[in-house]
Write an enzyme that holds these catalytic residues in place. Sequence first.
Site, PDB file in Angstrom:
ATOM      1  N   ASP A   1       0.846  -1.186   0.000  1.00 40.71           N
ATOM      2  CA  ASP A   1       0.000   0.000   0.000  1.00 40.71           C
ATOM      3  C   ASP A   1       0.884   1.239   0.000  1.00 40.71           C
ATOM      4  OD1 ASP A   1      -3.111   0.551   0.455  1.00 40.71           O
ATOM      5  OD2 ASP A   1      -1.948   2.193   1.312  1.00 40.71           O
ATOM      6  N   SER A   2       0.464   2.249  -0.743  1.00 40.49           N
ATOM      7  CA  SER A   2       1.260   3.469  -0.885  1.00 40.49           C
ATOM      8  C   SER A   2       0.524   4.664  -0.303  1.00 40.49           C
ATOM      9  CB  SER A   2       1.578   3.734  -2.363  1.00 40.49           C
ATOM     10  OG  SER A   2       2.373   2.699  -2.900  1.00 40.49           O
TER      11      SER A   2
END
Length: 394
Positions: free
Chosen positions: A69-70
């Site tokens: 996840d960013s």
Amino acid sequence: MRFVLASASPARLKTLRGAGIEPIVIVSGVDEDNITAESPGELARLLATLKARAVIANLTDHATVLGCDSVLEFDGVAYGKPGTPEVARERLRMMRGRSGVLHTGHCLIDTASKQELRELASTTVHFAELTDAEIDAYVATGEPLVVAGSFTVDGFGGPFVSSIEGDYHNVVGLSLPLLRRMLAEVGIAWPELWTTTAPYRYDEAVAAAYDDTRGGSARAEAAARAVDALLPKGGRVLELAVGTGIVGAELVAMGNLVHGVDLSPAMLQHAHVRLPGHVAAADAARLPIDDRRCDAVVAVWLLHLLDDSEPVIAEAARVLRTDGVFITTTEKSDATRYADGRGPDDRRSQDAFTHLVAAAARHNLALDSATTFQGPPRNTGDSPLYPLIRFRRV
């Protein structure tokens, strides 16, 4: 070895494929909006961990699962996907001419070695001095609405990133050097994941012109109207080979809840704009969906392309609830040949009517309805009439 990517991101899938890895894609279903952490970096790592754990919880065989996840950190604040044009426009104006840090959390869970690794990769991103006109044009593409931080470095937003400090792939959404080190820690050498073959994928140039070269919105509307006539109302619809999402978007406009899967990252970039948050990279013959979760499965212009359509039919049957429906085009090639003034093809097609009925019956799918829709005129002036058939899960 089963290597699973617990992410719907087409950019992450494309990155892995570019490095020679063809993962199984299983979307976690984690609600990102309700998760908090003490810092943007910790938020990215926590979300990646929750995604990997959610997928592992539903697996019955050994696998190595990667969750990612960013989050973009700007002035100490975490920014995910903006969701609306107004929010995206506001963020891009705030970011222009300045720098932020793109954090990507990575969680690798290997069931064979019973190890869970949680790591964070961070890259500094320097943004160009965007004009208001450039921001408006960029937002109009739809791309910044569905990506963390409202920008990409590998798409329309690439020219607006003046430089980066760190791993380029991490900005795309997945750090390959970090993943290689994490795999080594659980005893997996990077070359073990390489695949020598990969399914056919449309590149960006083909995807960009796909709609116009396939009849455009007129054919999409005709197909969607025919599909909608066969759909149960108020249910969950899964479209296989969703492509650019042009048919799926029409179905949504008609009041249907539509999710889509496709193997092509280039096509999914367009589908993400039309069906934001409702498309994922996945093989139609290996759907990342539990049994009996869908009310309808739709396949338009897919089965005739396959060497063997039965695995896709079997997957459709598996994910359908009892009394759910599988809707598919049939005899596509012959319909086109007739419109061109030619006779039927003697070769057996994987969307041939008799073949589909027999294969469907082997998976408890019974033919119960049919309709047709008209395609755009051919060179002869005649328009092909495409059959659409419905099977019901019994």
